[in-house]
Design a protein around this motif. Structure first.
Motif, PDB file in Angstrom:
ATOM      1  N   TYR A  25       0.978  -1.167   0.071  1.00 29.10           N
ATOM      2  CA  TYR A  25      -0.091  -0.108  -0.232  1.00 29.10           C
ATOM      3  C   TYR A  25       0.967   1.314  -0.207  1.00 29.10           C
ATOM      4  O   TYR A  25       1.816   1.677   0.817  1.00 29.10           O
ATOM      5  CB  TYR A  25      -0.997   0.315   1.220  1.00 29.10           C
ATOM      6  N   CYS A  61       3.664  -1.378   4.286  1.00 29.25           N
ATOM      7  CA  CYS A  61       3.471  -0.039   3.476  1.00 29.25           C
ATOM      8  C   CYS A  61       4.832   0.760   4.921  1.00 29.25           C
ATOM      9  O   CYS A  61       5.275  -0.519   5.277  1.00 29.25           O
ATOM     10  CB  CYS A  61       2.511   0.658   4.822  1.00 29.25           C
ATOM     11  N   PHE A  67       0.241   4.934   5.681  1.00 27.75           N
ATOM     12  CA  PHE A  67      -0.699   4.756   6.015  1.00 27.75           C
ATOM     13  C   PHE A  67      -1.789   4.869   6.662  1.00 27.75           C
ATOM     14  O   PHE A  67      -3.180   5.252   6.064  1.00 27.75           O
ATOM     15  CB  PHE A  67       0.073   2.962   6.562  1.00 27.75           C
TER      16      PHE A  67
END
Length: 246
Positions: free
Chosen positions: A6, A74, A80
């Motif tokens: 992510y 991440c 995040f």
């Protein structure tokens, strides 16, 4: 098992160039190799870090796709989420779902039961509590300031005896102020709160509970006069004969 990367960027130019995302991905790939993991799905988006993860377009999609045993990697904690309370909620949710959340800058998985996960969760809880207290203190300070300025502090409707003007200030409502003056006169004559309740209810044809009468008179007697408020809210209208004669 699926391993997700992510990446997030709030700057449109950097996001379109891909430089920042590329750096994030590179760090996550290196971390994944060390942990014997292989990134299967790359998820990137342009959104503010203060936006709750579940309310982000890609974040919401990821939440719906997650299943037991999945991993999310991440590069940085602030990539995040920058919302401590939201992050704490997500960490707890992932722990229950048996989803592993990794932050490269922290140095490992933060949803595990090992020392790293335990310490991280405790730190988050401390910051979340600190943040909640800060918000509470600011809210109280703001409310006190609004009270001093004679402004409406919110709620279903303003306190009895007042209306709210276009600028948010409390201004006397003469119809209700006349009832308050009646209560004061009756109380000054030695009437009980119960008796005042009965008289005012009969006079106005509106139910005035004894506790309500007590609270109104207590509020009016304990509120110190404020010169600026008096100037802003001058109201010296005499009692209506029908009410004053009760």
């Amino acid at each position: 098992m699926t391993v997700y990367f992510y990446g997030r960027n709030s700057d449109s130019e950097s996001f379109e160039r891909g430089s920042s995302i590329e750096t994030q991905l590179s760090k996550c790939k290196s971390y994944a190799n060390i942990k014997d993991l292989k990134i299967d799905v790359e998820i990137t988006e342009q959104v503010s870090g203060t936006t709750c993860f579940e309310r982000r377009i890609k974040g919401s999609e990821l939440m719906n796709d997650l299943k037991r045993g999945d991993h999310i990697i991440c590069s940085h904690l602030d990539r995040f989420s920058r919302n401590t309370l939201n992050l704490l909620t997500l960490v707890e949710k992932f722990r229950k779902q048996k989803v592993s959340l990794h932050f490269v800058d922290v140095g490992g998985e933060v949803t595990g039961t090992d020392a790293m996960g335990s310490v991280f969760l405790k730190l988050l809880s401390v910051f979340a509590e600190f943040y909640a207290k800060q918000v509470s203190e600011k809210s109280k300070a703001t409310k006190q300031r609004m009270i001093k300025e004679n402004k409406f502090t919110g709620g279903f409707k303003p306190k009895f005896g007042y209306d709210v003007d276009d600028n948010g200030y409390l201004v006397p409502c003469e119809k209700e102020q006349s009832i308050i003056r009646l209560m004061k006169i009756l109380r000054k004559k030695g009437n009980s709160y119960k008796k005042i309740s009965e008289v005012v209810t009969k006079s106005t044809r509106k139910k005035f509970a004894q506790s309500w009468v007590f609270n109104i008179l207590k509020r009016e007697s304990s509120t110190p006069p404020n010169d600026s408020v008096l100037i802003h809210n001058v109201c010296n209208v005499e009692l209506q004969p029908s009410i004053a004669d009760v």
